[in-house]
Each structure stands twice: as structure tokens, then as C-alpha cells.
Scaffold this motif. Structure first.
Motif, PDB file in Angstrom:
ATOM      1  N   GLU A  10      37.692   6.394   1.281  1.00 38.48           N
ATOM      2  CA  GLU A  10      36.648   7.253   0.684  1.00 38.48           C
ATOM      3  C   GLU A  10      37.275   8.536   0.126  1.00 38.48           C
ATOM      4  O   GLU A  10      36.986   8.959  -0.992  1.00 38.48           O
ATOM      5  CB  GLU A  10      35.581   7.596   1.732  1.00 38.48           C
ATOM      6  N   PHE A  14      37.104  10.282  -3.538  1.00 39.16           N
ATOM      7  CA  PHE A  14      36.569  11.646  -3.762  1.00 39.16           C
ATOM      8  C   PHE A  14      37.518  12.477  -4.614  1.00 39.16           C
ATOM      9  O   PHE A  14      37.157  13.564  -5.073  1.00 39.16           O
ATOM     10  CB  PHE A  14      36.301  12.341  -2.430  1.00 39.16           C
ATOM     11  N   GLN A  19      31.493  13.219  -3.938  1.00 41.42           N
ATOM     12  CA  GLN A  19      31.000  12.483  -2.765  1.00 41.42           C
ATOM     13  C   GLN A  19      29.518  12.165  -2.946  1.00 41.42           C
ATOM     14  O   GLN A  19      29.049  11.094  -2.561  1.00 41.42           O
ATOM     15  CB  GLN A  19      31.206  13.327  -1.500  1.00 41.42           C
ATOM     16  N   ASN A  51      26.844  11.347   7.390  1.00 40.30           N
ATOM     17  CA  ASN A  51      26.763  10.679   6.088  1.00 40.30           C
ATOM     18  C   ASN A  51      25.997   9.359   6.157  1.00 40.30           C
ATOM     19  O   ASN A  51      25.453   8.886   5.167  1.00 40.30           O
ATOM     20  CB  ASN A  51      28.179  10.441   5.552  1.00 40.30           C
ATOM     21  N   ASN A  52      25.970   8.741   7.335  1.00 36.28           N
ATOM     22  CA  ASN A  52      25.134   7.546   7.487  1.00 36.28           C
ATOM     23  C   ASN A  52      23.681   7.946   7.244  1.00 36.28           C
ATOM     24  O   ASN A  52      22.939   7.274   6.526  1.00 36.28           O
ATOM     25  CB  ASN A  52      25.310   6.971   8.904  1.00 36.28           C
ATOM     26  N   ASP A  55      23.132   8.515   3.538  1.00 36.30           N
ATOM     27  CA  ASP A  55      22.798   7.253   2.868  1.00 36.30           C
ATOM     28  C   ASP A  55      21.325   6.919   3.072  1.00 36.30           C
ATOM     29  O   ASP A  55      20.657   6.412   2.168  1.00 36.30           O
ATOM     30  CB  ASP A  55      23.621   6.095   3.457  1.00 36.30           C
ATOM     31  N   LYS A  79      24.367  17.443   8.563  1.00 37.86           N
ATOM     32  CA  LYS A  79      25.456  18.419   8.478  1.00 37.86           C
ATOM     33  C   LYS A  79      25.623  18.846   7.030  1.00 37.86           C
ATOM     34  O   LYS A  79      25.149  18.192   6.112  1.00 37.86           O
ATOM     35  CB  LYS A  79      26.755  17.817   9.020  1.00 37.86           C
ATOM     36  N   PHE A 111      23.711   6.279  12.804  1.00 36.43           N
ATOM     37  CA  PHE A 111      25.166   6.470  12.866  1.00 36.43           C
ATOM     38  C   PHE A 111      25.888   5.285  12.251  1.00 36.43           C
ATOM     39  O   PHE A 111      25.422   4.156  12.294  1.00 36.43           O
ATOM     40  CB  PHE A 111      25.636   6.631  14.321  1.00 36.43           C
ATOM     41  N   GLY A 112      27.035   5.558  11.703  1.00 36.06           N
ATOM     42  CA  GLY A 112      27.866   4.483  11.142  1.00 36.06           C
ATOM     43  C   GLY A 112      29.247   4.586  11.749  1.00 36.06           C
ATOM     44  O   GLY A 112      29.403   4.538  12.966  1.00 36.06           O
ATOM     45  N   THR A 113      30.240   4.785  10.875  1.00 36.33           N
ATOM     46  CA  THR A 113      31.625   4.790  11.371  1.00 36.33           C
ATOM     47  C   THR A 113      31.978   6.086  12.100  1.00 36.33           C
ATOM     48  O   THR A 113      33.079   6.229  12.594  1.00 36.33           O
ATOM     49  CB  THR A 113      32.605   4.623  10.196  1.00 36.33           C
ATOM     50  N   GLY A 114      31.034   6.997  12.177  1.00 37.23           N
ATOM     51  CA  GLY A 114      31.348   8.268  12.864  1.00 37.23           C
ATOM     52  C   GLY A 114      30.982   8.240  14.332  1.00 37.23           C
ATOM     53  O   GLY A 114      31.075   9.233  15.033  1.00 37.23           O
ATOM     54  N   MET A 115      30.582   7.041  14.824  1.00 30.72           N
ATOM     55  CA  MET A 115      30.166   6.895  16.231  1.00 30.72           C
ATOM     56  C   MET A 115      31.373   7.172  17.111  1.00 30.72           C
ATOM     57  O   MET A 115      32.328   6.412  17.115  1.00 30.72           O
ATOM     58  CB  MET A 115      29.712   5.446  16.439  1.00 30.72           C
ATOM     59  N   ARG A 117      30.999   8.277  20.506  1.00 24.25           N
ATOM     60  CA  ARG A 117      30.681   8.188  21.931  1.00 24.25           C
ATOM     61  C   ARG A 117      29.379   7.417  22.075  1.00 24.25           C
ATOM     62  O   ARG A 117      28.667   7.259  21.088  1.00 24.25           O
ATOM     63  CB  ARG A 117      30.575   9.576  22.536  1.00 24.25           C
ATOM     64  N   PRO A 118      29.074   6.898  23.267  1.00 25.85           N
ATOM     65  CA  PRO A 118      27.853   6.109  23.425  1.00 25.85           C
ATOM     66  C   PRO A 118      26.611   6.922  23.050  1.00 25.85           C
ATOM     67  O   PRO A 118      26.574   8.139  23.192  1.00 25.85           O
ATOM     68  CB  PRO A 118      27.857   5.772  24.912  1.00 25.85           C
ATOM     69  N   ASP A 141      25.513   0.186   7.103  1.00 24.80           N
ATOM     70  CA  ASP A 141      26.936   0.077   7.428  1.00 24.80           C
ATOM     71  C   ASP A 141      27.172  -0.577   8.783  1.00 24.80           C
ATOM     72  O   ASP A 141      27.866  -1.584   8.869  1.00 24.80           O
ATOM     73  CB  ASP A 141      27.616   1.456   7.374  1.00 24.80           C
ATOM     74  N   LEU A 165      29.133  -1.386   4.164  1.00 32.36           N
ATOM     75  CA  LEU A 165      29.396  -0.676   2.916  1.00 32.36           C
ATOM     76  C   LEU A 165      30.889  -0.714   2.591  1.00 32.36           C
ATOM     77  O   LEU A 165      31.712  -0.306   3.400  1.00 32.36           O
ATOM     78  CB  LEU A 165      28.903   0.771   3.034  1.00 32.36           C
TER      79      LEU A 165
HETATM   80  N1  LIG Z   1      32.272   9.552   3.631  1.00 31.39           N
HETATM   81  C1  LIG Z   1      31.316   9.415   2.696  1.00 31.39           C
HETATM   82  O1  LIG Z   1      31.068  10.241   1.820  1.00 31.39           O
HETATM   83  C2  LIG Z   1      30.484   8.245   2.707  1.00 31.39           C
HETATM   84  C3  LIG Z   1      30.334   7.556   3.908  1.00 31.39           C
HETATM   85  N2  LIG Z   1      29.425   6.618   3.977  1.00 31.39           N
HETATM   86  C4  LIG Z   1      28.538   6.562   5.152  1.00 31.39           C
HETATM   87  O2  LIG Z   1      28.885   7.548   6.109  1.00 31.39           O
HETATM   88  C5  LIG Z   1      29.096   6.937   7.387  1.00 31.39           C
HETATM   89  C6  LIG Z   1      30.108   7.739   8.146  1.00 31.39           C
HETATM   90  O3  LIG Z   1      29.573   9.047   8.160  1.00 31.39           O
HETATM   91  P1  LIG Z   1      30.054  10.145   9.205  1.00 31.39           P
HETATM   92  O4  LIG Z   1      29.377  11.405   8.828  1.00 31.39           O
HETATM   93  O5  LIG Z   1      31.545  10.117   9.280  1.00 31.39           O
HETATM   94  O6  LIG Z   1      29.557   9.679  10.644  1.00 31.39           O
HETATM   95  P2  LIG Z   1      28.148   9.137  11.103  1.00 31.39           P
HETATM   96  O7  LIG Z   1      27.099   9.413  10.072  1.00 31.39           O
HETATM   97  O8  LIG Z   1      28.337   7.740  11.546  1.00 31.39           O
HETATM   98  O9  LIG Z   1      27.877  10.074  12.423  1.00 31.39           O
HETATM   99  C7  LIG Z   1      27.480  11.398  12.189  1.00 31.39           C
HETATM  100  C8  LIG Z   1      27.965  12.300  13.303  1.00 31.39           C
HETATM  101  O10 LIG Z   1      27.260  12.007  14.491  1.00 31.39           O
HETATM  102  C9  LIG Z   1      27.995  12.541  15.600  1.00 31.39           C
HETATM  103  N3  LIG Z   1      27.965  11.560  16.664  1.00 31.39           N
HETATM  104  C10 LIG Z   1      28.847  10.568  16.924  1.00 31.39           C
HETATM  105  N4  LIG Z   1      28.448   9.844  18.000  1.00 31.39           N
HETATM  106  C11 LIG Z   1      27.290  10.409  18.409  1.00 31.39           C
HETATM  107  C12 LIG Z   1      26.398  10.117  19.474  1.00 31.39           C
HETATM  108  N5  LIG Z   1      26.635   9.100  20.330  1.00 31.39           N
HETATM  109  N6  LIG Z   1      25.294  10.896  19.647  1.00 31.39           N
HETATM  110  C13 LIG Z   1      25.078  11.930  18.791  1.00 31.39           C
HETATM  111  N7  LIG Z   1      25.889  12.281  17.735  1.00 31.39           N
HETATM  112  C14 LIG Z   1      26.977  11.494  17.578  1.00 31.39           C
HETATM  113  C15 LIG Z   1      29.395  12.779  15.081  1.00 31.39           C
HETATM  114  O11 LIG Z   1      29.559  14.171  14.986  1.00 31.39           O
HETATM  115  P3  LIG Z   1      30.093  14.994  16.276  1.00 31.39           P
HETATM  116  O12 LIG Z   1      30.608  16.235  15.672  1.00 31.39           O
HETATM  117  O13 LIG Z   1      28.880  15.114  17.152  1.00 31.39           O
HETATM  118  O14 LIG Z   1      31.152  14.096  16.899  1.00 31.39           O
HETATM  119  C16 LIG Z   1      29.387  12.146  13.702  1.00 31.39           C
HETATM  120  O15 LIG Z   1      30.193  12.872  12.788  1.00 31.39           O
HETATM  121  C17 LIG Z   1      29.496   5.569   7.079  1.00 31.39           C
HETATM  122  O16 LIG Z   1      29.185   4.693   8.131  1.00 31.39           O
HETATM  123  C18 LIG Z   1      28.663   5.258   5.838  1.00 31.39           C
HETATM  124  O17 LIG Z   1      27.374   4.872   6.233  1.00 31.39           O
HETATM  125  C19 LIG Z   1      28.896   6.019   2.726  1.00 31.39           C
HETATM  126  O18 LIG Z   1      28.881   4.666   2.913  1.00 31.39           O
HETATM  127  C20 LIG Z   1      29.732   6.328   1.496  1.00 31.39           C
HETATM  128  C21 LIG Z   1      29.886   7.785   1.431  1.00 31.39           C
END
Ligand SMILES: NC(=O)C1=CN([C@@H]2O[C@H](COP(=O)(O)OP(=O)(O)OC[C@H]3O[C@@H](n4cnc5c(N)ncnc54)[C@H](OP(=O)(O)O)[C@@H]3O)[C@@H](O)[C@H]2O)[C@H](O)CC1
Ligand code: K
Length: 457
Positions: A10, A14, A19, A51-52, A55, A79, A111-115, A117-118, A141, A165
Motif C-alpha cells: 500500500e 501511496f 491514500q 482504515n478498515n 473502507d 483516526k 478491523f482488518g489487517t490492523g488487528m 490483539r483479541p 478484508d 482486498l
Molecule cells: N492502508 C490503506 O490506506 C488502506 C488499507 N485498507 C484497509 O485498511 C485495513 C487496515 O487498516 P489499519 O488502520 O491498519 O487497521 P484496522 O482498521 O484493521 O484497525 C484499526 C486500529 O484498531 C486498533 N486495534 C487493533 N486491535 C484492536 C482491538 N482488539 N480492539 C480495539 N482496537 C484495536 C489498532 O490501533 P491501536 O493503536 O489500538 O493498536 C488498529 O490500528 C485493511 O484491512 C483494509 O481494510 C484498504 O483496503 C486500502 C487502503
């Protein structure tokens, strides 16, 4: 692609594209699939903080523009950056996840790939209830609550479908992900990915040529010992898998099996060693029904010492155990190990995903490892990885492993090596199982293997 590899892919995009535009494309792809499954019914979109969630806001906007009744529930403020921008472009109300009302169509954008923790118990329960109440649930995703790189369970519900995705992640094909994702779809959102780990694909196998004869097509030796039926299954599978000549080396030359199955009488390990000196042999399979007596071990040693491509399965793997690296150190000819989860655990501890652990055993033994399961992982000494997920659950019956070992010996006998040989065998095996339908016995699986081969030539 792992989460880190995905992020790097990604980031590369960018550098030449905003983005926001990538996220718009991702959300639009989700909306297209969600509309297909919504069939006009009201939609609930749940959006997480990253970012999930970004989307998800894009998807909600597209669905509403398409005329659907869409409501959005959020878990946390998005965020800063693209996600916040997309949240602001959603003109409708946003309720808290805790006030979300169930609707027939659910889009999971928590949540997507940013998971990392549980999922906490609260959101986990809320999401599970919303999924259960929906007629159809589509995850963006990944289902929210899977560890991206291993498929470990972080509390994900079992959704109807998942739209991956840009590329599949390990969680789409491994561990808990295998059953939580439901039907996996893949959206190309113009993020170039160079995946060196791939889903196992149908092999293109050359049919016999005009100059071929039974030796040029490869002669397989299957070693029979404690349980003749298992070795016979492997031998018959080698025949169905395209070998030109299969011989069953065992104590009882009269045993059953097809007339075309040649039988060679061997008593002691020396007899096997002598048989294996022939340079007409193209591959050897030992392990199915080998047993664990002293005689079995002596036969295994003779096979390990032979200069031919060798498939080690079943009891041979149990005999090798944690000493596999030592036993295999001196082998120069191609070698494959085909452990199921139990045999694997007896051979190798290891951390991380099933892919990481399989690569660990490859490194320790210098062999290609075909790590069986509902998610079969193949790993080679060159680091190549193939995964076959979703093979027929009816394969969980006695003897199907013997059939796979025979199919692999046949691919090795026709000259395939390393991961390519294992990938072809696994694909043939899974295809034969789907052709065999429900509740088949391993014997019937062999009969369908020839039909599966017919689809590859
Ligand atoms: N990168 C891009 O522009 C694109 C990505 N795609 C989509 O984005 C996700 C990945 O997005 P990301 O922001 O990296 O992470 P998530 O949205 O999956 O998670 C968001 C934040 O949530 C926090 N987190 C993690 N685990 C937990 C939990 N168990 N409980 C609560 N919160 C949680 C974590 O932040 P922390 O600072 O709290 O650690 C994550 O950052 C990808 O899957 C795509 O769907 C697009 O596809 C293209 C653009
Ligand atoms: K998700």
C-alpha cells in the motif's frame, strides 16, 4: 500476503496515488459486493477506528447512493487521515456500536489487517449478535477478530462472506480463519502485490508422449510392511497419479490389488536395499502401513540410503520424530515429508503460523514439507509456499493420507520436484475428493484421482 507485506504494498502505491483514492476504490469494491448480497434489503455498516472503518464509510456512502437503506454504527472515532475524511463524507447519522439495531444485511468494517490483539468481550459479543441476526454478513478484508498472519482466533464471528482486498492473507486460509471467513472473495483494487506464497492451483501436467514407455513415465516402488492395505492404497494411487510402472515391495507377493500392480518379495532390509539399487526406479514411497517395529526401522534406513526421490509418510515420520534432521542430513536426492498435524507435532515444535512452523521443519530437514490439514501448507527449501484450503471435509477418513503419498510419488516419478510435485499431488487429491462426493472410502478416492488427472493434461 502478511499484514506487513500488505502495508508495504500500500505504501508503494501511496507514492504515486493519494491514500484517499485507494480507500475510495476499496470501499467501492466492498459496496459492489454488498449490494449483490443485500438484494435491496436494509443494510447496517459497522465501522472501526482505522482504515478498515474508512473502507466501511466509503461503502456506506456508495450503497446509499445506489438507493439502499443504509445505517452506520461506529466503534470509536476514526483516526486522523483518510479514515476521518471518509467518515466526514458520510452524510447520514452514525450511532455507537452499542446502539446498533440488527438489519438483514451486515457489512463488517471494524478491523482488518490492523488487528493487534483479541477483541474485547463487549465488541466481540455485539458483533456476533449482529452477524447472527443478519441474513447475510460481509466482512471487509477480514472478519474482525482474526490475527492476520496466522489466522489465530481473536474473537471473530463466522460471517457469510469475506471480501479480501488486493490479496489473500494467511488468515483467509489458515486456522480459525478457515471457517470464520465464510466464502472468500478477492477484490483487485489496483494495489500490485508480488506474492511468493500462493494458493495451490491446478497443475498443468504433460500427457505421455509418443516415445514414452513404462520406465520413461517413471517407476514407483511402494514399500509394504505391517499393514499391507495402506501400502497397496499408496501403490494404486501412484498408478492413478500417472506413474508408468508401480511395484509393491513386501513380504507377501500373492497379496490382493490390481493385476497391473507388480509385486516384488522382500524379507529383510537388505532385500530392499538391493531392489533400490536399480537405476530404473524414479521414486520410492515408504511409510503407509510401515509400522513401528524394528523391521520397519530397518526398512526405513534402507530407503533413506537410496539415491532416488523419496516420499516419507505416516509411520516413517513417527520413526523419524525429532531426529528427522539427523536422519535426513546425508540424503542428496529429493525428499518429501507428508505429516498430518499429529505427526508434525512429534517432529517439530515451533512458533508462529502454520506456514512459519512448516518452513521451520523444511529448514531443519532440507526436505519439502507437505503439512496436511483442512488447511494444507506446502513449503520448499527455496522458501516457496503453497496453501490449499477448503478441501472436502470427507477426507477425514482412514487411508486418504496413503492415497496422497502415492499421488506424490507418481508426480516425483514423472520428474516434478519440490513444491511443484507436492502442489500437484495435493490438488489432485482434493479434486478427487470433491469428485468422490460425500462419505467416500479411500479406495473410491483412488478411482476419482484418475479423473482429476484428466483435468490437468
Ligand atoms: N492502508 C490503506 O490506506 C488502506 C488499507 N485498507 C484497509 O485498511 C485495513 C487496515 O487498516 P489499519 O488502520 O491498519 O487497521 P484496522 O482498521 O484493521 O484497525 C484499526 C486500529 O484498531 C486498533 N486495534 C487493533 N486491535 C484492536 C482491538 N482488539 N480492539 C480495539 N482496537 C484495536 C489498532 O490501533 P491501536 O493503536 O489500538 O493498536 C488498529 O490500528 C485493511 O484491512 C483494509 O481494510 C484498504 O483496503 C486500502 C487502503
Ligand atoms: K473487517
Amino acid at each position: 500476503m502478511t499484514a506487513a507485506e500488505m502495508r508495504a504494498a500500500e505504501e508503494a502505491v501511496f507514492r504515486r496515488e493519494r491514500q484517499l483514492d485507494v480507500m475510495e476504490r476499496a470501499g467501492a469494491a466492498v459496496a459492489r459486493e454488498a449490494a449483490r448480497f443485500a438484494t435491496g434489503r436494509p443494510v447496517l455498516v459497522v465501522a472501526g477506528p482505522g482504515n478498515n472503518g474508512g473502507d466501511a464509510y466509503v461503502c456506506a456512502r456508495h450503497l446509499r447512493q445506489g438507493g439502499l437503506d443504509v445505517s452506520v454504527a461506529a466503534m470509536g472515532e476514526p483516526k486522523a487521515g483518510a479514515a476521518a475524511e471518509m467518515w466526514s463524507r458520510w452524510e447520514g447519522p452514525v450511532v455507537s456500536l452499542y446502539e446498533a439495531r440488527p438489519r438483514p444485511m451486515l457489512v463488517d468494517g471494524l478491523f482488518g489487517t490492523g488487528m493487534t490483539r483479541p477483541l474485547e468481550r463487549g465488541p466481540r459479543a455485539l458483533l456476533a449478535d449482529l452477524v447472527t441476526a443478519a441474513d447475510f454478513s460481509l466482512s471487509i478484508d477480514l472478519p474482525s477478530g482474526l490475527e492476520t498472519d496466522s489466522g489465530a482466533d481473536f474473537g471473530a464471528p463466522r460471517v457469510s462472506a469475506t471480501l479480501a482486498l488486493a490479496a489473500l492473507k494467511p488468515a483467509h486460509v489458515l486456522d480459525a480463519g478457515l471457517e470464520r471467513c465464510g466464502h472468500v472473495l478477492l477484490a483487485d483494487i489496483a494495489i500490485p502485490v508480488a506474492a511468493h506464497r500462493r494458493a495451490a492451483a491446478r497443475p498443468r501436467l504433460a500427457p505421455p508422449g509418443a516415445g514414452d514407455h513404462k520406465y520413461s513415465r517413471g517407476m514407483v516402488v511402494a514399500v509394504e510392511c505391517a499393514m499391507p492395505g495402506a501400502a497397496r492404497l499408496a501403490a494404486r494411487a501412484a498408478m492413478a497419479g500417472g506413474a508408468g510402472y508401480v511395484t509393491l515391495a513386501g513380504a507377501d507377493p500373492r497379496g490382493g490389488g490390481p493385476d497391473a500392480l507388480v509385486r516384488t518379495r522382500i524379507e529383510a532390509a537388505e532385500d530392499l536395499a538391493e531392489l533400490l539399487e536399480s537405476d530404473r526406479i524414479a521414486s520410492v514411497v515408504i511409510g503407509p502401513g510401515l509400522g513401528r517395529e524394528r523391521r520397519s526401522e530397518a526398512l526405513l534406513k534402507a530407503a533413506l540410503a537410496c539415491p532416488h526421490p523419496l516420499v516419507l509418510d505416516g509411520d516413517a515420520l513417527t520413526l523419524l520424530g525429532r531426529q528427522a534432521g539427523r536422519w535426513l542430513r546425508d540424503r542428496r536426492a529429493p525428499t518429501w515429508l507428508t505429516p498430518h498435524a499429529g505427526e508434525f507435532a512429534r517432529m517439530f515444535e515451533g512458533e508462529g503460523s502454520k506456514i512459519d512452523r512448516t518452513l521451520g521443519l523444511v529448514l531443519e530437514t532440507g526436505a519439502t514439507v507437505l503439512h496436511k490439514g483442512a488447511d494444507t501448507v506446502i513449503a520448499g527449501t527455496d522458501g516457496a509456499v503453497r496453501v490449499l484450503a477448503g478441501a472436502s471435509p470427507w477426507l477425514s477418513t482412514a487411508g486418504t493420507g496413503d492415497v496422497l503419498a502415492g499421488l506424490l510419488a507418481a508426480q516425483a516419478a514423472r520428474g516434478l520436484r519440490g513444491v511443484a510435485a507436492a502442489e500437484a499431488a495435493v490438488w489432485l487429491h482434493a479434486r478427487a475428493a470433491s469428485l468422490a462426493g460425500p462419505a467416500f472410502a479411500a479406495d473410491a478416492l483412488v478411482d476419482h484421482a484418475a479423473a482429476a488427472l484428466g483435468e490437468c493434461v
